[in-house]
Design an enzyme around this catalytic site. Structure first.
Site, short mmCIF file in Angstrom:
data_model
loop_
_atom_site.label_atom_id
_atom_site.label_comp_id
_atom_site.label_asym_id
_atom_site.label_seq_id
_atom_site.Cartn_x
_atom_site.Cartn_y
_atom_site.Cartn_z
N CYS A 545 0.83 -1.21 0.00
CA CYS A 545 0.00 0.00 0.00
C CYS A 545 0.86 1.26 0.00
CB CYS A 545 -0.96 -0.01 1.18
SG CYS A 545 -0.19 -0.42 2.74
N HIS A 826 -2.54 0.38 5.30
CA HIS A 826 -3.66 0.71 4.43
C HIS A 826 -3.37 2.08 3.85
CE1 HIS A 826 -7.77 0.54 2.95
NE2 HIS A 826 -7.95 1.77 3.39
#
Length: 873
Positions: A545, A826
């Site tokens: 990510c 994330h």
């Protein structure tokens, strides 16, 4: 003797007077600083006098004489008279300057008188038989207004005039000529190419711009251009674009610049202008020797970092003089030691499992290779086996990287335990008592025995892997030798023919990983579906990510996107550097796939593999920092595309210090990435005692800003102030005091990039933890979506040198918010799509539209600003 240079500052001596007058504020400056400025002026004047630039030489000499007068009237003059005389030089040098001024004054008066002769008299001489229009030589780089007038009135020459003044000024007044095109000043920012200029011109101008390919002469002009335009001015950028960034166009002659620009032409030939009474904008003379180069005359004018966020809460003071307190702290370390030993044992378990996984993967890879040899006739089966082999090779690479990481971490843990053992040893030697709990931990024989057994098991598996690798090598060697004998025996039974030379390939080293191939079929593992251009997501490949957030923001960088998508980057690839152009090729492939509009999401497998080859930490499956990845990626791309040699029209000695540092940093070669993302910081250190200044320059691809420590919310302007405000330093070696002194350090921007990337320092080491534990600040930062004004942070000496800095307002187009722990993460990337002129939210693999108000309501990590709003791109 060389001819004097053309007149370019005025039409009389009275016009020159405004250039050598000083403001009243100069009289308040220190006398020794004035002496230093006077010597600089004299040096400039001598250079111009030798170059036969009579106007500039006269201006500099007159400024020098005026400054000498100011020095003699200064209140410090009587006290430091001998020191001032030694600094300024002898009276004979002053008399020599008087003689040069008299000579220059006489020459300029004669030349200005010639210039003021009636137009009819000049036309009569010009129209005499045999006076043909001048033909510019291919080695000539500039022309005066008379030559330009003759060129546009000649039927023998094919000329295109490119006027780069603002569109409003061009519409109000311009040269009456059929082949003239206006390239507005606001289009000319670093990062432009000739193709991009064509796309943004109005339709009537596009045809005229295209005609540059067939014209014999291209003439460039702005309002008051000099022979050598200043770095990063619109005229300089236009010249640079046509010389270096105009694909497939070979100009017949060198580009020509008009001396004095449109202002000089309008004064000389008003009848050839659409509006002769047009009032020009006020301009400031670009004088490198002006006294404003002294950045901070008064230390009190510098705002300090301590004042950036107001008063800071004081830190609690701990009294560590008590021995009892020290022993208490030592007793409290028993828990951290236990945690370190537990962590080391878990790490050995992971290393053992990793070694077993590598052994299994190698056996599977060997089995697949054997099956691939048997399936030579079945193309479909062979393709499937090759894909499995590639996936196993990637897995082996990741396991190998994990093994190296485990070894490094284990080494660090051993060093920490060794420190505690040294403490225990020192206390024992002094006869002091240690806790029974800690003594038991250090003497935990059962734990040590278990860890040794696991390490021995790991070594046995390593030996087994090495043995199998040697066996595979031996089998391969026997197979190749057998194949060679079969070929030779077959050749003996056939009709004799020319013998093909044999090559012994047994010496070729085996490689379990696939070699990089520029023509490799990239596997994006796409999820098909029709979406808008640029609205494709990126899959998370085991905690990638951090990489995806940066790629989405770069994909929505307008100039960079077009540069990669249309293939322009290929002609600038550098194959002689460490990465051999591979990083640029893979980034281009990913961005191109994101803008096809055919996929809902893709995976950047090949890019991740190539990145892992050159930076091991990015090749594994562990979480990494997106800012660190961005910084390294920018350096790679700059190196991969660094093939355009910088053309220096003047020597480095005559350039400002900032330009010298910039040229030295680029090593004489420029890249498209440097033109877009790289700027320059000026660091000024000023001695508190004597006021001596020292300046250094450093290039940057992003700014890393501190966050407010005492609040959950702060403003971007506060963070910028914190970064650029002054700070106290101690022990600076002052060259004037010749001793270590207290000083103040101040940062300013000397060169603004076209794309400004701002990073917030959110991660910090937890001071309460006994081991190195990083935490993340959750401050919400308020930042503008448009009109970010950076003019207050520009170095005073650079404001007039770089006219491009008039465009100092930035517009937001990308926000990267990468969050999580070092084990998992994330990301969310907010990007303004230049195709749909809307904000979109890019998640792990999804894309959704976004309201403008939601962009600022996030704990932003990296901001991407452009000098131009996306609606204008």
């Amino acid at each position: 003797m060389t001819q004097p240079k053309l007149l370019h500052l005025g039409r009389s001596l009275d016009d020159l007077e405004k250039h050598y007058q000083f403001p009243k504020s100069v009289t308040n400056k220190k006398v020794m600083l004035l002496c230093s400025s006077a010597n600089t002026l004299k040096q400039r004047a001598d250079i111009c006098y030798l170059d036969r630039d009579e106007e500039l030489a006269f201006v500099y000499y007159m400024k020098y004489m005026n400054l000498i007068k100011i020095i003699k009237e200064n209140k410090e003059y009587r006290e430091k008279k001998s020191l001032i005389h030694s600094a300024l030089g002898t009276n004979s040098e002053l008399l020599s300057i008087y003689g040069k001024l008299e000579k220059l004054k006489g020459s300029l008066e004669r030349r200005y008188a010639e210039l003021r002769k009636p137009e009819k008299e000049i036309n009569g001489v010009r129209n005499m038989p045999g006076n043909a229009p001048p033909i510019t030589s291919h080695v000539k780089h500039s022309i005066d207004v008379k030559e330009l007038f003759d060129m546009i009135n000649s039927n023998q020459l094919s000329v295109l005039i490119v006027d780069c003044r603002p569109a409003k000024d061009f519409d109000n007044s311009h040269i009456r000529y059929q082949y003239i095109v206006n390239v507005p000043e606001h289009l000319l920012v670093a990062g432009m190419t000739a193709g991009k200029i064509h796309d943004q011109l109005e339709p009537p101008s596009k045809t005229m711009w295209t005609s540059r390919k067939v014209k014999e002469h291209i003439v460039l002009m702005d309002y008051n251009s000099q022979n050598v335009p200043a770095k990063d001015t619109p005229l300089w950028i236009l010249q640079d674009v046509l010389n270096n960034w105009d694909q497939d166009v070979a100009y017949k002659n060198a580009l020509l610049k008009v001396e004095g620009g449109y202002e000089a032409f309008q004064l000389s030939y008003p009848m050839c202008c659409t509006n002769p009474s047009y009032s020009p904008p006020v301009t400031i003379m670009n004088d490198y020797a002006r006294l404003e180069d002294i950045e901070y005359p008064n230390i009190s004018d510098i705002r300090m970092k301590d004042d950036s966020f107001g008063s800071q809460p004081s830190r609690p003071v701990v009294d560590r003089n008590s021995k009892a307190a020290a022993l208490h702290v030592y007793e409290a370390k028993s828990k951290p030691i236990t945690e370190i030993l537990d962590e080391q044992e878990k790490l050995i378990d992971k290393t053992l499992q990793n070694e077993i996984a590598m052994l299994t993967a190698e056996n599977e890879l060997e089995q697949i290779q054997d099956e691939e040899e048997k399936a030579m006739s079945d193309a479909e089966e062979k393709k499937m086996l090759q894909q499995q082999a590639t996936e196993l090779a990637y897995k082996l690479m990741q396991l190998e990287n994990s093994k190296k990481d485990y070894m490094t971490e284990n080494k660090n843990l051993r060093e920490q335990i060794h420190k505690y053992e040294e403490i225990e040893k020192g206390l024992t030697e002094r006869g002091e008592r240690i806790s029974a709990r800690e003594a038991a931990i250090l003497a935990d024989e059962a734990r040590i025995r278990r860890m040794k057994e696991k390490e021995e098991e790991q070594k046995r598996i390593e030996i087994k892997r090495d043995h199998q690798a040697k066996e595979r090598e031996s089998k391969l060697k026997i197979a190749k030798e057998h194949k060679r004998h079969l070929v030779e025996s077959k050749d003996d039974t056939e009709t004799p023919r020319s013998k093909i030379p044999q090559f012994d390939r047994t010496a070729k080293p085996t490689n379990a990983y696939p070699d990089y191939n520029h023509n490799v079929q990239r596997d994006f593992a796409p999820v098909h579906g029709v979406v808008g251009f640029g609205l494709t997501g990126l899959k998370n490949l085991g905690n990638t990510c951090y990489m995806n957030s940066i790629l989405q923001c770069l994909s929505n960088t307008f100039f960079l996107r077009d540069f990669f998508v249309d293939g322009s980057f290929k002609q600038y690839l550098n194959r002689n550097n460490k990465t051999q152009g591979k990083i640029a090729e893979e980034v281009a492939a990913v961005i191109k796939a994101l803008w096809t509009g055919q996929y809902k999401c893709i995976a950047s497998k090949n890019l991740r593999y190539v990145v892992g080859q050159y930076e091991r930490q990015f090749g594994g499956i562990e979480q990494q920092d997106s800012h660190e990845f961005l910084t390294i990626l920018m350096d790679w791309l700059h190196s991969d595309l660094q093939t355009v040699t910088m053309k220096l029209e003047t020597s480095l000695e005559n350039r400002p210090a900032s330009e010298k540092a910039w040229i030295e940093y680029l090593k004489g070669k420029e890249s498209y990435i440097a033109r877009l993302f790289y700027g320059q910081i000026k660091s000024t250190v000023k001695c508190v005692r004597c006021g001596k200044e020292s300046a250094t320059y450093e290039s940057f691809s992003n700014l890393s800003l501190e966050l407010r420590p005492d609040s959950n919310r702060c403003d971007l302007s506060e963070c910028l102030d914190m970064y650029f405000n002054g700070e106290h330093i101690r022990g600076w070696s002052c060259p004037q005091c010749r001793s270590n002194q207290d000083a103040i350090k101040k940062l300013d921007i000397s060169r603004l990039p076209s794309i400004l990337v701002i990073h917030f320092k959110r991660f910090y080491a937890d001071p309460d933890s006994m081991t190195t534990v990083y935490k993340k600040k959750q401050n919400y930062v308020k930042f503008p979506l448009s009109e970010l004004d950076m003019s207050t942070h520009i170095a005073p000496s650079e404001l007039n040198r770089n006219q491009r800095l008039r465009s100092h307002r930035y517009h937001l187009y990308g926000v990267s918010n990468h969050y999580g722990s070092m084990e998992s993460g994330h990301y969310t990337a907010f990007c303004r799509n230049s195709e749909f002129q809307k904000w979109y939210k890019f998640d792990d693999h999804t894309v959704s539209s976004l309201d403008t108000s939601d962009v600022c309501s996030s704990a932003a990590y990296i901001l991407f600003y452009s000098l131009k709003p996306t609606s204008d791109m």
